[in-house]
Design a protein around this motif. Structure first.
Motif, PDB file in Angstrom:
ATOM      1  N   LYS A 177       0.836  -1.205   0.000  1.00 40.91           N
ATOM      2  CA  LYS A 177       0.000   0.000   0.000  1.00 40.91           C
ATOM      3  C   LYS A 177       0.876   1.263   0.000  1.00 40.91           C
ATOM      4  N   PHE A 232       1.287   4.098  -3.036  1.00 35.88           N
ATOM      5  CA  PHE A 232       1.108   5.541  -2.903  1.00 35.88           C
ATOM      6  C   PHE A 232       2.327   6.294  -3.433  1.00 35.88           C
ATOM      7  N   TYR A 235      -2.126   0.300  -4.307  1.00 34.91           N
ATOM      8  CA  TYR A 235      -2.804   0.952  -3.190  1.00 34.91           C
ATOM      9  C   TYR A 235      -4.181   0.332  -2.945  1.00 34.91           C
ATOM     10  N   ASN A 260      -3.698  -3.722  -1.958  1.00 37.20           N
ATOM     11  CA  ASN A 260      -2.848  -4.067  -0.810  1.00 37.20           C
ATOM     12  C   ASN A 260      -2.084  -5.367  -1.042  1.00 37.20           C
TER      13      ASN A 260
END
Length: 186
Positions: free
Chosen positions: A69, A73, A133, A136
């Motif tokens: 995650k 980002f 993101y 996960n």
């Protein structure tokens, strides 16, 4: 609305707004514009399908990989920076540069020092980061890479053929010093 649906909705709205703002203007050769439009539709479908599969992957994953995650980002942010930087370079010269390859010179500054296609590279990194993101899970990276990469490749090749015809040996020399997509990889 969950955070993931909110994030996906914002991403979809941003992509739609970008398409309306920078869509092709009239005056291009009709056949080339239609061919490029088909490539853009294929890319949009590949993006939608890959993000849909990432959402499905999220639903079937029990463990949360916080590193996936976080990496997603960071990759998303990096892609947005590259794409924005390329738009700034293009918009600083003429509005026609955004709409048509016909008027676009060969830039050697900004993100064009490293990429032949920084707009596509930024878009790809944004999609890859979004997939990581949302899901996960690390399995999203090869999933997005295969689906979206295979859709972007013909579009990049079409642009390269256009520039080879337009600039000839200058483009060959220029392109040898830049990576097609991702620096030090491809």
């Amino acid at each position: 609305m969950t955070n993931h649906l909110y994030f996906y909705s914002v991403l979809l709205l941003a992509a739609t707004a970008e398409w309306f703002f920078y869509k092709k203007r009239e005056g291009n050769r009709k056949e080339a514009a239609e061919n490029q439009q088909r490539h853009h539709v294929a890319v949009a479908l590949a993006l939608a399908f890959s993000l849909f599969l990432c959402i499905q992957l999220k639903a079937h994953t029990q463990t949360v990989h916080i590193t996936a995650k976080t990496a997603g980002f960071v990759i998303l942010f990096h892609g947005a920076l590259i794409r924005s930087w390329a738009y700034i370079i293009l918009s600083g010269h003429s509005s026609e540069l955004l709409s048509s390859l016909q008027y676009r010179p060969l830039f050697s500054h900004g993100p064009y020092r490293f990429h032949r296609h920084p707009l596509h590279a930024g878009f790809f990194l944004m999609a890859l980061g979004s997939g990581l993101y949302i899901s996960n899970h690390w399995l999203a990276a090869p999933l997005v890479f295969i689906l979206l990469g295979s859709a972007l490749h013909p579009l990049m090749r079409q642009e390269e053929q256009f520039f080879e015809k337009k600039y000839g040996d200058i483009y060959t020399y220029w392109s040898k010093r830049r990576f097609r997509f991702v620096p030090f990889f491809y």
